[in-house]
Write an enzyme that holds these catalytic residues in place. Sequence first.
Site, mmCIF file in Angstrom:
data_model
loop_
_atom_site.group_PDB
_atom_site.id
_atom_site.type_symbol
_atom_site.label_atom_id
_atom_site.label_comp_id
_atom_site.label_asym_id
_atom_site.label_seq_id
_atom_site.Cartn_x
_atom_site.Cartn_y
_atom_site.Cartn_z
ATOM 1 N N ASN A 33 0.875 -1.176 0.000
ATOM 2 C CA ASN A 33 0.000 0.000 0.000
ATOM 3 C C ASN A 33 0.911 1.225 0.000
ATOM 4 O OD1 ASN A 33 -1.776 2.051 0.477
ATOM 5 N ND2 ASN A 33 -2.758 1.108 2.259
ATOM 6 N N ARG B 201 -2.498 -2.051 -3.593
ATOM 7 C CA ARG B 201 -3.697 -1.246 -3.400
ATOM 8 C C ARG B 201 -3.603 -0.034 -4.324
ATOM 9 N NH1 ARG B 201 -4.799 3.319 0.874
ATOM 10 N NH2 ARG B 201 -6.977 3.673 0.406
ATOM 11 N N HIS C 168 -12.673 3.162 0.005
ATOM 12 C CA HIS C 168 -12.725 2.097 1.028
ATOM 13 C C HIS C 168 -13.446 0.853 0.490
ATOM 14 C CE1 HIS C 168 -12.772 5.488 4.286
ATOM 15 N NE2 HIS C 168 -11.527 5.039 4.132
ATOM 16 N N ARG D 80 -11.379 15.702 7.550
ATOM 17 C CA ARG D 80 -12.160 16.116 6.361
ATOM 18 C C ARG D 80 -13.566 16.511 6.779
ATOM 19 N NH1 ARG D 80 -10.776 10.817 3.710
ATOM 20 N NH2 ARG D 80 -8.631 11.057 2.966
ATOM 21 N N GLU E 47 -8.274 -5.196 5.041
ATOM 22 C CA GLU E 47 -8.090 -4.860 3.627
ATOM 23 C C GLU E 47 -6.926 -5.625 3.013
ATOM 24 O OE1 GLU E 47 -8.585 -0.747 5.127
ATOM 25 O OE2 GLU E 47 -9.251 -0.283 3.106
#
Length: 397
Positions: A7, A91, A180, A241, A385
């Site tokens: 990743n 990823r 996601h 965010r 993940e």
Amino acid sequence: MKVLVINCGSSSLKYQLIDSETESVIAKGLCERIGIDGGIISYAPAGGEKQEQQIEMPDHKKAIELVIGYLTDANTGVVKDLSEIGAVGHRIVHGGEKFTKSVVINEEVKKAIEEVSDLAPLHNPANLIGVNACEALMPGVPMVAVFDTAFHQTMPEESYMYALPYEYYEKYRVRRYGFHGTSHAYVSNRVAEILGKKPEDLKTIVCHLGNGASVSAVKNGKCIDTSMGLTPLEGLIMGTRSGDLDASIVEFICKKENISVSDMLNVLNKKSGVLGLSAGLGSDFRDLEKGYNEGNAGGKRAIEAFVYRVVKYIGAYAAAMDGVDVICFTAGVGENSGFVRKKIVERISYLGIKLDEDANGKRGEEIAISTADSKVKVYVVPTNEELAIARDTVALA
Ligand code: ADP
């Protein structure tokens, strides 16, 4: 097969070596400050001692060279040589409309990933650098791309279109993509398994509540809506965010503060969310909860607003699917904060949900937190993940 999962961020690289037969982690670690002074790499073999080293990593190739060095080290390594690694799973953040599932990487795929880079200018180029570095150091080993957006590509037009002039979609592919996806796919499939049902027979809402946060509505195994949009900025209130807001605020604040649109986007991505709402108390929910319990007004404001936004999305998605069978919590906050989960679940009792307080007191476990007589089930399902990436990688390689 042993699968290396990568990743790659612009200045960091997370890695895990996974045994696909036992689905266990053989070793994992993190390279930080790649291309910046003060590089640091960590390596943790399963059952062994975690090592950390300060070393300059001018580029991602150097970082991957070091990772390979650790994995194959004569004393603390976990493989004899590189030939034991059967495939690498990468990823990739944005797959645009092109990628609806994971794919084996070839030159054409790399070109397509590059083509959608303007939709994720910080992420996709970094992801590709990781792919190229691995290809250079591990020639002949199959590489697989697993996209954050792919699971959401089943959304119907009514949920992915923004009400803008249609030509912006035609010219620039401006639409909701969602992120996601690997996590939403893993959790929605896993909860079906736990319930002994087929995903096709369930209406599931997945709340991925981490530093980045998103909700998805998964009907009969397919995503029909998700809260993140063209970029990960839309939807829930997140660590830093803003999530949903009136777009006019951008121009209003730019004028008042005499800043550019880019500056304002930086504010919306990095200085807003619970960090902004709490007036700087923090983006970490452990600090916010502590503040809340000590009577800090910012902590209370941030957590209540965060919870309220999640509650609104759950209501919207239950309506969108014409019902809901199971709601799942996952990621850092969703897996660990019984405090936040309780606040959310208490506000959706109209769905016939009763919270099992004892179960909700547990942390980081796969567990039902609704009572047996609850009409809609609520579960905590820790996301994985990396395992989902490894599974796709093995299936394709
Ligand atoms: P990301 O992958 O988006 O960086 P994570 O899924 O790792 O995020 O989640 C990070 C968040 O999880 C942080 O806000 C952190 O505070 C929160 N978190 C981790 N442990 C706990 C805990 N015990 N209680 C409350 N929040 C927690």
